[in-house]
Design an enzyme around this catalytic site. Structure first.
Site, short mmCIF file in Angstrom:
data_model
loop_
_atom_site.label_atom_id
_atom_site.label_comp_id
_atom_site.label_asym_id
_atom_site.label_seq_id
_atom_site.Cartn_x
_atom_site.Cartn_y
_atom_site.Cartn_z
N HIS A 180 40.57 -37.01 -6.47
CA HIS A 180 41.18 -35.83 -5.70
C HIS A 180 41.17 -36.46 -4.26
CE1 HIS A 180 40.94 -32.35 -8.59
NE2 HIS A 180 40.13 -33.56 -9.04
N GLU B 131 32.34 -30.52 -7.77
CA GLU B 131 32.01 -31.48 -8.88
C GLU B 131 31.25 -32.81 -8.15
OE1 GLU B 131 34.03 -34.11 -12.85
OE2 GLU B 131 35.55 -33.43 -11.05
N ASP C 188 38.98 -26.58 -6.38
CA ASP C 188 39.82 -27.26 -7.42
C ASP C 188 40.04 -26.09 -8.71
OD1 ASP C 188 40.86 -28.59 -9.75
OD2 ASP C 188 39.04 -30.03 -9.80
N ASN D 134 34.26 -35.73 -7.29
CA ASN D 134 34.15 -36.35 -8.43
C ASN D 134 32.87 -37.32 -8.44
OD1 ASN D 134 34.50 -37.16 -11.23
ND2 ASN D 134 36.23 -38.34 -10.49
N ASN E 140 42.24 -26.43 -11.18
CA ASN E 140 42.58 -27.23 -12.38
C ASN E 140 44.09 -26.63 -12.91
OD1 ASN E 140 41.13 -29.50 -13.32
ND2 ASN E 140 39.43 -28.03 -13.23
#
Length: 261
Positions: free
Chosen positions: A252, A38, A154, A12, A156
């Site tokens: 995460h 990300e 990820d 992130n 999602n």
């Protein structure tokens, strides 16, 4: 037998993580391949200071829109092929690293993927499902060529009720919609293994993402949406798979897979 350790983490924002020194643990973790998602950066923007370990190769995929998405792989294993999978990531959102290399007698196709989030609007949910299908088709073609598949990232989506703390409250939320969950079931039916469940069975209360709201992480109100998948032919190579919930710095936490060849 040689053991290889793979770690995946949605950071992130890799520059934000660097400011927290939140990747320094990598120096002592004996990781052979680290896939991050990300990153929200270009390859050139990834700080040199994230850890001291001098990985020989770094492969980054960046979004056409600056500051969004982005993936990167740090590894000592020099691949014989690399790609950003433009036929899957058709909007050029910087969502995939694809690396091919040999481990033991296996020819590996390794994917580090930041799958789309479908929560913002209907069009993004449609795109997410199309991305899922394109990715499965791509992997299946590689299997036909004799490649063994490793996928991290990820995804999602939480697959089953055991994979999130509050399934009933999220039945109509993207990330736990029936169509999304059904795609994971479909993916597994094509001969892919959810390595965490393979090792840990129906272990409860193990998550990889928590909202920043309402003290969710402290209360362990989370979702397991980060995965390591391998193709069925690698089943006997799996020695461990686990969630590193003690690592902080993002919404995460990292997940890990250990294979022996």
């Amino acid at each position: 037998m040689t053991k290889y350790k793979f770690v995946s983490w949605n950071v992130n924002g890799i520059r934000a993580v660097d400011k927290k020194d939140a990747l320094k643990w990598v120096d002592n973790a004996n990781i052979d391949i680290l896939g991050v998602q990300e990153t929200k950066s270009t390859k050139e923007q990834i700080p040199d200071s994230i850890f001291e370990k001098n990985y020989e190769t770094v492969f980054a995929s960046q979004s056409a829109i600056k500051g969004r998405s982005g993936t990167a792989v740090f590894t000592d294993i020099t691949p014989n092929f690399q790609s950003t999978c433009p036929s899957v990531d058709i909007l050029d959102e910087g969502r995939i690293n694809e690396l091919h290399f040999a481990l033991g007698d296996k020819e590996i196709a390794f994917f580090n993927v930041y799958f789309p989030n479908g929560q913002s609007k209907e069009e993004r949910l449609v795109y997410k499902m199309e991305f899922y299908d394109r990715f499965l088709d791509y992997c299946e073609n590689l299997k036909k060529e004799g490649k063994s598949i490793i996928v991290c990232g990820d995804v999602n989506t939480a697959h089953k009720e055991i994979d999130l703390a509050r399934p009933k409250a999220n039945e109509k939320t993207s990330g736990f919609l029936p169509m999304e969950r059904e795609w994971i079931s479909k993916f597994l039916s094509y001969g892919y293994i959810d390595t965490f469940r393979h090792i840990n069975g129906d272990l409860k209360d193990n998550y990889s993402w928590w909202s920043y709201r309402a003290n969710a992480r402290a209360n362990n109100v989370g979702w397991r949406i980060d995965y390591f998948y391998v193709s069925e032919d690698l089943k006997n190579n799996i020695s461990n798979a686990y969630i590193m919930s003690e690592i902080m710095g993002s919404d995460h936490c990292p997940i890990a897979l250990e294979l022996e060849f």
